[in-house]
Design a protein around this motif. Structure first.
Motif, PDB file in Angstrom:
ATOM      1  N   ILE A   1      24.064   8.186 -12.599  1.00 31.65           N
ATOM      2  CA  ILE A   1      23.532   6.938 -12.500  1.00 31.65           C
ATOM      3  C   ILE A   1      22.196   6.180 -13.493  1.00 31.65           C
ATOM      4  N   PRO A   2      22.669   5.379 -14.175  1.00 34.90           N
ATOM      5  CA  PRO A   2      21.677   4.813 -15.228  1.00 34.90           C
ATOM      6  C   PRO A   2      20.649   4.066 -14.584  1.00 34.90           C
ATOM      7  N   THR A   3      19.294   4.050 -15.243  1.00 40.93           N
ATOM      8  CA  THR A   3      18.272   3.486 -14.563  1.00 40.93           C
ATOM      9  C   THR A   3      18.356   2.236 -15.269  1.00 40.93           C
ATOM     10  N   PHE A   4      17.409   1.163 -14.386  1.00 40.39           N
ATOM     11  CA  PHE A   4      16.991  -0.113 -14.886  1.00 40.39           C
ATOM     12  C   PHE A   4      15.548  -0.230 -15.110  1.00 40.39           C
ATOM     13  N   PRO A   5      14.563  -0.864 -15.970  1.00 37.08           N
ATOM     14  CA  PRO A   5      15.456  -1.621 -17.188  1.00 37.08           C
ATOM     15  C   PRO A   5      15.759  -0.561 -18.411  1.00 37.08           C
ATOM     16  N   SER A   6      15.770   0.777 -18.256  1.00 35.06           N
ATOM     17  CA  SER A   6      16.071   1.529 -19.404  1.00 35.06           C
ATOM     18  C   SER A   6      17.482   0.941 -20.107  1.00 35.06           C
ATOM     19  N   GLY A   7      18.474   0.527 -19.166  1.00 30.45           N
ATOM     20  CA  GLY A   7      19.560   0.165 -19.746  1.00 30.45           C
ATOM     21  C   GLY A   7      19.579  -1.268 -20.662  1.00 30.45           C
ATOM     22  N   CYS A   8      18.385  -2.001 -20.625  1.00 30.28           N
ATOM     23  CA  CYS A   8      18.146  -3.303 -21.186  1.00 30.28           C
ATOM     24  C   CYS A   8      17.897  -2.928 -22.703  1.00 30.28           C
ATOM     25  N   PRO A   9      18.887  -3.538 -23.416  1.00 31.62           N
ATOM     26  CA  PRO A   9      18.549  -3.078 -25.038  1.00 31.62           C
ATOM     27  C   PRO A   9      17.279  -3.791 -25.659  1.00 31.62           C
TER      28      PRO A   9
ATOM     29  N   SER B   1      24.382   2.759 -19.970  1.00 27.58           N
ATOM     30  CA  SER B   1      24.197   1.674 -18.958  1.00 27.58           C
ATOM     31  C   SER B   1      25.588   1.158 -18.702  1.00 27.58           C
ATOM     32  N   ASN B   2      26.037   0.715 -17.365  1.00 25.00           N
ATOM     33  CA  ASN B   2      27.174   0.023 -17.047  1.00 25.00           C
ATOM     34  C   ASN B   2      27.125  -1.436 -17.010  1.00 25.00           C
ATOM     35  N   ILE B   3      25.921  -2.038 -17.382  1.00 22.75           N
ATOM     36  CA  ILE B   3      26.002  -3.435 -17.597  1.00 22.75           C
ATOM     37  C   ILE B   3      25.854  -3.954 -18.936  1.00 22.75           C
ATOM     38  N   PHE B   4      24.874  -3.138 -19.644  1.00 18.26           N
ATOM     39  CA  PHE B   4      24.677  -3.824 -21.083  1.00 18.26           C
ATOM     40  C   PHE B   4      25.360  -3.010 -22.011  1.00 18.26           C
ATOM     41  N   ALA B   5      26.133  -3.781 -22.922  1.00 11.38           N
ATOM     42  CA  ALA B   5      26.811  -2.973 -24.056  1.00 11.38           C
ATOM     43  C   ALA B   5      25.790  -2.484 -24.915  1.00 11.38           C
ATOM     44  N   ARG B   6      26.359  -1.274 -25.804  1.00 12.12           N
ATOM     45  CA  ARG B   6      25.612  -0.866 -26.648  1.00 12.12           C
ATOM     46  C   ARG B   6      25.117  -1.721 -27.972  1.00 12.12           C
ATOM     47  N   PRO B   7      23.744  -1.971 -28.433  1.00 12.79           N
ATOM     48  CA  PRO B   7      23.523  -2.658 -29.259  1.00 12.79           C
ATOM     49  C   PRO B   7      23.701  -2.130 -30.659  1.00 12.79           C
ATOM     50  N   SER B   8      23.719  -2.892 -31.653  1.00 14.23           N
ATOM     51  CA  SER B   8      24.225  -2.611 -32.968  1.00 14.23           C
ATOM     52  C   SER B   8      23.193  -1.548 -33.614  1.00 14.23           C
TER      53      SER B   8
ATOM     54  N   GLN C   1      21.835   0.786 -32.254  1.00 20.22           N
ATOM     55  CA  GLN C   1      21.648   2.399 -32.091  1.00 20.22           C
ATOM     56  C   GLN C   1      23.244   2.796 -32.169  1.00 20.22           C
ATOM     57  N   SER C   2      24.151   2.060 -32.735  1.00 23.93           N
ATOM     58  CA  SER C   2      25.770   2.299 -32.405  1.00 23.93           C
ATOM     59  C   SER C   2      25.989   3.467 -33.739  1.00 23.93           C
ATOM     60  N   SER C   3      25.098   3.533 -34.459  1.00 24.96           N
ATOM     61  CA  SER C   3      25.522   4.818 -35.386  1.00 24.96           C
ATOM     62  C   SER C   3      25.042   6.130 -34.810  1.00 24.96           C
ATOM     63  N   ALA C   4      23.714   6.045 -34.292  1.00 25.74           N
ATOM     64  CA  ALA C   4      23.185   7.329 -33.913  1.00 25.74           C
ATOM     65  C   ALA C   4      23.697   7.751 -32.330  1.00 25.74           C
ATOM     66  N   VAL C   5      24.095   6.700 -31.736  1.00 32.45           N
ATOM     67  CA  VAL C   5      24.932   7.192 -30.396  1.00 32.45           C
ATOM     68  C   VAL C   5      26.334   7.519 -30.601  1.00 32.45           C
ATOM     69  N   SER C   6      27.063   7.136 -31.716  1.00 31.56           N
ATOM     70  CA  SER C   6      28.428   7.555 -32.059  1.00 31.56           C
ATOM     71  C   SER C   6      28.466   9.003 -32.399  1.00 31.56           C
TER      72      SER C   6
ATOM     73  N   THR D   1      30.773   5.265 -22.016  1.00 38.37           N
ATOM     74  CA  THR D   1      30.721   5.596 -23.406  1.00 38.37           C
ATOM     75  C   THR D   1      30.526   4.258 -24.184  1.00 38.37           C
ATOM     76  N   THR D   2      30.835   3.273 -23.638  1.00 36.72           N
ATOM     77  CA  THR D   2      30.440   1.815 -24.435  1.00 36.72           C
ATOM     78  C   THR D   2      29.057   1.037 -24.267  1.00 36.72           C
ATOM     79  N   GLY D   3      28.396   1.727 -23.160  1.00 33.89           N
ATOM     80  CA  GLY D   3      27.047   1.194 -22.836  1.00 33.89           C
ATOM     81  C   GLY D   3      26.061   1.431 -23.643  1.00 33.89           C
ATOM     82  N   ARG D   4      24.784   0.630 -23.746  1.00 37.47           N
ATOM     83  CA  ARG D   4      23.512   0.762 -24.069  1.00 37.47           C
ATOM     84  C   ARG D   4      22.764   2.159 -23.724  1.00 37.47           C
ATOM     85  N   ALA D   5      22.560   2.985 -24.865  1.00 41.34           N
ATOM     86  CA  ALA D   5      22.198   4.301 -24.498  1.00 41.34           C
ATOM     87  C   ALA D   5      20.637   4.541 -24.515  1.00 41.34           C
ATOM     88  N   PHE D   6      20.217   5.310 -23.535  1.00 40.36           N
ATOM     89  CA  PHE D   6      18.773   5.453 -23.490  1.00 40.36           C
ATOM     90  C   PHE D   6      18.459   6.989 -23.269  1.00 40.36           C
ATOM     91  N   PRO D   7      17.274   7.486 -23.268  1.00 43.10           N
ATOM     92  CA  PRO D   7      16.082   6.882 -23.729  1.00 43.10           C
ATOM     93  C   PRO D   7      16.202   6.593 -25.359  1.00 43.10           C
TER      94      PRO D   7
END
Ligand SMILES: *[C@@H]1O[C@H](CO)[C@@H](O)[C@H](O)[C@H]1NC(C)=O
Ligand SMILES: *[C@@H]1O[C@H](CO)[C@@H](O)[C@H](O)[C@H]1NC(C)=O
Ligand SMILES: *[C@@H]1O[C@H](CO)[C@@H](O)[C@H](O)[C@H]1NC(C)=O
Length: 549
Positions: free
Chosen positions: A375-383, A407-414, A416-421, A437-443
């Motif tokens: 379960i992701p938290t909000f607003p941490s999933g906001c990019p 996040s299941n709502i927000f896509a991964r912002p560019s 952080q794409s390299s760090a998260v990949s 796997t495609t969501g905005r990752a946090f923290p």
């Protein structure tokens, strides 16, 4: 979709439209309860604002640091004229006069009896009772006229059932810690069991003095009747900051009928005291503003919306904002989540560094709970904000409650794409299917969050939670901003594009520990970014260099 924790408590009268089915007889008396409805009208150019935010927040960009004015932000966020006309005309047909609830004019608000709201939105507003006793008036479904669909982004309240996470637990301690004042940069061994400002100053190299520029404000959010106590702050400073005046304090700001009563002292909020003591106690002489949001709308969503509009209405908003409250992402509709996230985008564009605690339930959300998928938290999933996880120990390891994920709502912002990949490749198939796997990752980052000593109701005690970590990290940013402003430079504003590039090596990578939940071991901290501790914890000297000081 609504939280499992809610059950329909009693039904309000459905005065119009449909005959009430036998099984749906109201269990309460019909009521003319007045609802304060907010409607968000489609905005001018959110994509344009996102580009503007990234330009002013990305080191190396020609516009880096050139934050937008109130008017510049509003040129993107104001409602489209044709949308505003269409919505206003519809409300007028229904004898409703709305007023503006945001500085850009995109949010309209009006008060109507529940019966009228049911008619307007073909809804069925009902009182829902949370398992902890809290009641919300919501409707499981609603509709708006077809020709207005493109003009209205959000209707609130409707089917968002989010309730802000609760405050941390206070564990009284016998005597206050001995690690009270810093004489050397060595980390006192007592910091392994009790964390004080001196521990954090030693661990992270946080300076004990600064210039305290008046334009550099560190704002602390206060919700759900959590009050910050002046006498407890004085006790705290007397014990832990002998080098500064024990009368050092904060400025109070209120909205929505908020207040900050000082008596009885036992009214003090554990969360509010923690947040104030680890901002005033670390960032002084940076001015700290405690913003107490009234309890009119007890779910917290209205408060979250109103506080960001309150800052967006200022000609000079705070340079840093820390908030130790949050929600489970599935409890918000994606339209409401997007709307709030876009408001953080606006505030970031104005030059505010926005920090939120990531949550205390590991991969199971804002609080520990049973679950089959994470379960992701909000607003941490906001990019467009910086999410702060928790660590523990002198040689830091992840705190096992530190929320993190995708996040299941927000896509991964560019940014952080390299760090998260890199993380996902190293993770392999572990937890496959349990997160997006495609969501905005946090923290994004982390800081100490266990056994943090505070004063509360004239006692000393310790608290745990990412609620500790966010004000600590925010204080570091506030002190960096202070030096930047004194040097004639811009404050840092939205941090993430900096953190994931030049900032990453100025953080101490945390590579052990995990955040179990949902009957799994959760994620494991490892070299580089991870969804437990993010990029790591602050190293002030290295951050100074990284920001160009
Ligand atoms: C913005 O501030 C002005 C003046 O300070 C006030 O009159 C107005 O109501 C505020 N608007 C909102 C939406 O809070
Ligand atoms: C909100 O709180 C203020 C101050 O306590 C009060 O005046 C106002 O009537 C409240 N509004 C609602 C809708 O309860
Ligand atoms: C996964 O996240 C994406 C955004 O990156 C979203 O569009 C999609 O709906 C999510 N999938 C699920 C199953 O929630």
């Amino acid at each position: 979709m609504f939280s499992r924790a809610f059950v329909a408590a009693c039904l309000l009268a459905v005065a119009y439209a449909k005959p009430i089915a036998r099984s749906m007889q109201p269990r309460c008396r019909p009521t003319d309860t007045v609802l304060t409805v907010k409607v968000q009208v489609a905005q001018n150019d959110i994509a344009g604002l996102e580009k503007a935010l990234m330009d002013v927040s990305t080191p190396g960009n020609a516009l880096y640091g050139q934050h937008l004015t109130k008017e510049e932000v509003e040129s993107y966020t104001a409602p489209k004229a044709e949308s505003l006309d269409a919505v206003t005309a519809w409300l007028k047909e229904n004898d409703i006069e709305a007023s503006s609830a945001s500085p850009a004019g995109d949010w309209l608000t009006f008060d109507v009896p529940v019966s009228k709201a049911n008619e307007l939105f073909d809804a069925d507003y009902t009182v829902f009772k949370h398992t902890d006793g809290q009641e919300l008036i919501r409707t499981l479904s609603y509709s708006i006229p077809k020709d207005l669909a493109a003009h209205i982004d959000v209707v609130h309240p409707s089917n968002t059932f989010a309730v802000a996470s609760r405050a941390p637990v206070f564990k009284a301690v016998q005597a206050q810690s001995s690690a009270s004042n810093l004489t050397s940069r060595a980390v006192p061994s007592s910091c392994a069991s009790t964390v004080t400002p001196a521990c954090l100053q030693a661990m992270y190299g946080i300076p004990t003095t600064s210039s305290g520029k008046s334009t550099n404000v560190l704002a602390v959010s206060g919700f759900i009747d959590q009050w910050a106590n002046q006498a407890d702050l004085k006790s705290f400073l007397t014990s832990f900051r002998k080098d500064i005046s024990s009368s050092t304090t904060f400025t109070l700001q209120t909205l929505d009928g908020g207040s900050n009563p000082q008596t009885p002292r036992s009214n003090a909020g554990i969360e509010a005291n923690l947040d104030i003591q680890y901002t005033v106690g670390l960032a002084s002489p940076v001015p700290v503003h405690f913003v107490s949001v009234g309890d009119n709308n007890s779910d917290g969503i209205d408060g979250f919306l109103d506080i960001v509009n309150f800052f967006l209405n200022m000609s000079t908003p705070p340079t840093v904002l820390t908030t130790s409250y949050g929600f489970n992402e599935p409890d918000l509709t994606s339209s409401m989540a997007n709307s709030l996230c876009n408001a953080y985008m606006s505030l970031g564009a104005r030059g505010t560094s926005i920090l939120f605690a990531s949550g205390d339930g590991g991969v199971s959300g804002s609080q520990s709970q049973s679950c089959t998928t994470f379960i992701p938290t909000f607003p941490s999933g906001c990019p467009f904000l910086t999410s702060v996880g928790a660590t523990t120990g002198i040689t830091e390891t992840a705190a096992d409650f530190s929320s993190g994920g995708f996040s299941n709502i927000f896509a991964r912002p560019s940014y952080q794409s390299s760090a998260v990949s890199t993380f996902l490749t190293a993770l392999g198939s572990t937890n496959s299917g349990k997160f997006n796997t495609t969501g905005r990752a946090f923290p994004d980052v982390s800081a100490q969050g266990e056994n943090v000593e505070i004063a509360w109701d004239a006692q000393f005690g310790t608290v745990d939670g990412t609620s500790c970590s966010s004000p600590i990290f925010a204080s570091v940013i506030a002190l960096l901003n202070d030096e930047l402003i004194a040097a004639g430079k811009s404050p840092l504003g939205f941090l993430n594009p900096f953190l994931y590039t030049t900032g990453a090596s100025a953080l101490t990578d945390v590579t052990s520990g995990s955040n179990p939940g949902c009957n799994t071991n959760g994620f494991t901290a490892r070299a580089g970014w991870d969804p437990v501790t993010g990029l790591g914890t602050p190293n002030y000297a290295k951050l100074r260099t990284a920001v160009g000081l």
